[in-house]
Every structure is written in C-alpha cells, then in structure tokens.
Design an enzyme around this catalytic site. Sequence first.
Site, PDB file in Angstrom:
ATOM      1  CG  HIS A  29      38.617 -58.335  67.430  1.00  0.00           C
ATOM      2  ND1 HIS A  29      39.033 -59.565  67.800  1.00  0.00           N
ATOM      3  CD2 HIS A  29      39.582 -57.477  67.838  1.00  0.00           C
ATOM      4  CE1 HIS A  29      40.198 -59.473  68.399  1.00  0.00           C
ATOM      5  NE2 HIS A  29      40.543 -58.221  68.450  1.00  0.00           N
ATOM      6  CG  HIS A  31      49.658 -54.683  71.316  1.00  0.00           C
ATOM      7  ND1 HIS A  31      49.821 -54.605  69.956  1.00  0.00           N
ATOM      8  CD2 HIS A  31      48.576 -55.496  71.516  1.00  0.00           C
ATOM      9  CE1 HIS A  31      48.879 -55.327  69.365  1.00  0.00           C
ATOM     10  NE2 HIS A  31      48.103 -55.872  70.288  1.00  0.00           N
ATOM     11  CD  GLU A  55      43.962 -55.568  68.822  1.00  0.00           C
ATOM     12  OE1 GLU A  55      44.781 -56.419  69.226  1.00  0.00           O
ATOM     13  OE2 GLU A  55      42.873 -55.864  68.282  1.00  0.00           O
ATOM     14  CG  ASP A  79      42.905 -54.180  73.100  1.00  0.00           C
ATOM     15  OD1 ASP A  79      43.653 -53.796  72.193  1.00  0.00           O
ATOM     16  OD2 ASP A  79      42.930 -55.348  73.541  1.00  0.00           O
ATOM     17  CG  HIS A 106      47.373 -59.947  68.983  1.00  0.00           C
ATOM     18  ND1 HIS A 106      46.408 -58.990  69.093  1.00  0.00           N
ATOM     19  CD2 HIS A 106      46.930 -60.810  68.037  1.00  0.00           C
ATOM     20  CE1 HIS A 106      45.401 -59.246  68.298  1.00  0.00           C
ATOM     21  NE2 HIS A 106      45.682 -60.337  67.639  1.00  0.00           N
ATOM     22  CG  ASP A 113      47.282 -58.567  73.380  1.00  0.00           C
ATOM     23  OD1 ASP A 113      46.564 -58.031  74.242  1.00  0.00           O
ATOM     24  OD2 ASP A 113      47.208 -58.284  72.175  1.00  0.00           O
ATOM     25  CE1 TYR A 140      43.369 -61.900  75.403  1.00  0.00           C
ATOM     26  CE2 TYR A 140      45.414 -63.057  74.946  1.00  0.00           C
ATOM     27  CZ  TYR A 140      44.684 -61.882  75.010  1.00  0.00           C
ATOM     28  OH  TYR A 140      45.283 -60.692  74.659  1.00  0.00           O
ATOM     29  CG  HIS A 153      43.274 -58.324  77.658  1.00  0.00           C
ATOM     30  ND1 HIS A 153      42.402 -57.278  77.464  1.00  0.00           N
ATOM     31  CD2 HIS A 153      44.035 -58.372  76.530  1.00  0.00           C
ATOM     32  CE1 HIS A 153      42.632 -56.722  76.281  1.00  0.00           C
ATOM     33  NE2 HIS A 153      43.614 -57.371  75.696  1.00  0.00           N
TER      34      HIS A 153
HETATM   35 FE1  FEO Z   1      46.180 -57.217  70.614  1.00  0.00          FE
HETATM   36 FE2  FEO Z   1      44.665 -56.779  73.730  1.00  0.00          FE
HETATM   37  O1  FEO Z   1      45.255 -56.295  71.980  1.00  0.00           O
END
Ligand code: FEO
Length: 395
Positions: A24, A78, A80, A82, A144, A163, A191, A222
């Site tokens: 994004h 989380h 999101e 991903d 996040h 995150d 990041y 990540h």
């Molecule tokens: Fe806020 Fe890695 O997603």
Amino acid sequence: MHNEKIKEGIYWVGAIDWDVRNFHGYLTEQGTTYNAYLVVDEKITLVDTVKENLFEQMISRISRYVDPSKIDYLLSNHVEMDHSGSIPRMMELIPNATVITSKQGEKGLRRHYGKEWDFKVVKSGDTICTGNRTLSFVNTPMVHWPDSMVTYLPEEKILFSNDAFGQHLATPERFDDELGWSVVKRDAAKYYANIVLPFGKQVNKALSALSDLDLELICPSHGVIWRSFIPKITAEYQKWANHEAEKRALIVYDSMWHSTEKIAQALESGLSELGIRTTLRNLKVNHISDIMSDVLNSKLILMGSPTLNNGLLPTMGSFITYLKGLKPQNKIGFAFGSYGWGGQAVGELEKTIDELSWEQPVKGFNIEYVPDRDDLSGAHDTGKLLGEHLLESGE
Ligand code: FEO
C-alpha cells in the site's frame, strides 16, 4: 533440516513473499514475510496467518509439525489482511477451532469475512492455558490498527508482537543476528517510519505495558525474529516513539530546470560547512517511502519545489500528502524553491510545515527563474543559519 524451529514445540510457519514490491504505497524492494507461528502443546495454537495468496506455503510448513486439522486455537493478533487473509481457508480445515482475538478484532474479522466462527474475545490481562504454556494478552491499539494486540508466552519468554518490531524483508534467515544489527535496524526503521510513526503515543503506552516482561524472543509478523538485539530495538522504538532524531539535515526536493536543485546544493554546502551531516533526496529518483527513513532520522527537514501551474510539482505534492499522514513531530522545517511567475510553491511548503507544527525559524527562500551567484551565496548562508538553529536546538 528447515530453520523453522524457534524453541521446542514452537515453529515459524509463515510465508515469504519474495515478489511484493508495493505494500500500500510502501516500496518493499526486498519483499517481505508474513509470519505465522505454531505453538504445539496439549492445545495447538496457530498465531496469526498469512496473506491469502500464500496460504499453501503456510499449510505446507504447518504440516511438517502437526496435522493442520488438529489446531485448536487460531489466535488473531491483528485483522489487517496480510495476517488474517488466510483465516477463512484455515477455518474450513478447522471449523470447530476457537478464534481468539480482541473485541475490535472480532468486529474487524466479522466485517472482513462475515463468518460465524467460535470467537473468544480477550483483553489485556486475560490468559488462556494451552497445557504447559500460557497465552497472555496485551491490547496495543493503533499499533497498528484499533484491534491490534500482542501475545506473551511467559514460560518461553516469547512475545508475539505482530506489526510492532516488524521489518519488510524477505529473507531465508529467521533471526536478527543472522543478518546483523545494521541491516535489521535499517529495515525496522523504514518500517516504523512508514507504518508506525503516527502512533508514537500508543507505542509509548505499549512499551510501558511490555516493560516488565522477561523477553528472550520477540516474534514480529514481518521480517526476522529478535533474539540478540532486543535491548537495542526496544531503545530505538522508545526514541522513535518520542520523536527524537539526530542533529542531521534532510533536503528533499524536485526540480524542473535545475534552479531548485542548485539552491538545494547551496543549502547543503552551508550546512556541511558547520559539520552537519546532510542527506539530499531528489524526488525524481527516490521513493517517498525510502525518504521517510531519512525523515525519521533527521531533526532538520528542508523541502524544495519549483512552482508549476501555481502550485507544487506533483512529486512534492505526493510527498507532503504522505508526510502529513505520517505526522513526524519535533522537527525544524524550511521551504525553498524557484519560479517564473506566481511562486506559490514555497508558500505551500511553509503552510505544510505549520500544519505539522514544526519549528520554522527562517522564512522560505524563493528565487525567480535561475539563481545567480548572489542568490546561491544567500542560500549557502541560509544553510549555515539553519545549521546554527539545529545545533542550538534541544534533543
Ligand atoms: Fe497492519 Fe502487517 O499489518
């Protein structure tokens, strides 16, 4: 032998996304990983999942250690996509499993996937026993998203931080020391600058809530797992959350016919004369998400654009839109540029600096057409003046 075992009965079962280059708007030039973790105990827990298109990677990893259909708990730290994108396909394999998540997490998962799973809503201080281990939860809203939480495993001294502490970095290495501090710090900083920067207050709260935990491993969602550099990365997070930056300068600009570029170079020579480390970033060749690492790191930010059609060059317009969203604080700002007529770009940049509530000790520098020798000498002196302000400024 796969390098996925983190501790006895605990495995990294995520996915490596070697090809993703745009997350994004964030240039992920090295790809990324979506980290899921498997905790094999009397009850088997899957901590987060991966992007939907990489479900098969995750399942093949899980299958090395357990039959995926035997998973009891699917823990969603989380929402999101991903991290939650593979939950629907996973739940088709384990329809009776319990989905453990925060209150906002349940709402978000329902809105994303519209499924009636067996949700177990948890909050800070709640625990769930898996047999010989305990899942202990801490809400970390806005690190996040509002739903975000982290999960601590006290018996193993592991924090599944989602995150927080992540890095967008596709790599076969799984641990921080396998890459070295300078590499992981660079990617963790980028990041933070592009994902977490607006949420300094919330990061401070999260760091305070986590400060008493005994940590051997921080397992983010990540990048690599932190085991050797935990004190270093938590100290960096503390600094970033407080918007502390080095007494360095960043000059970010674009130019049409090299006039604004010449001013940028003259400003740089004035700053360098005072020994101030100054980074020049031309928006024609640098991605805005890379420049955010320099913003994070630098106390003094100089922004330059010529006037085009009564406004900014589109590259600078894009940069300041991104910058205003990420809200870096506690900076000194300066605007400069060139024009043929009109000359509105510098005013727009000054307005941006005001909107960000940065200090703006020196009025913007705006040159008609092409800077002559006197103009460049003036820009050099302005660089020195800004440098003096920087050196006199607080931390
Ligand atoms: Fe806020 Fe890695 O997603």
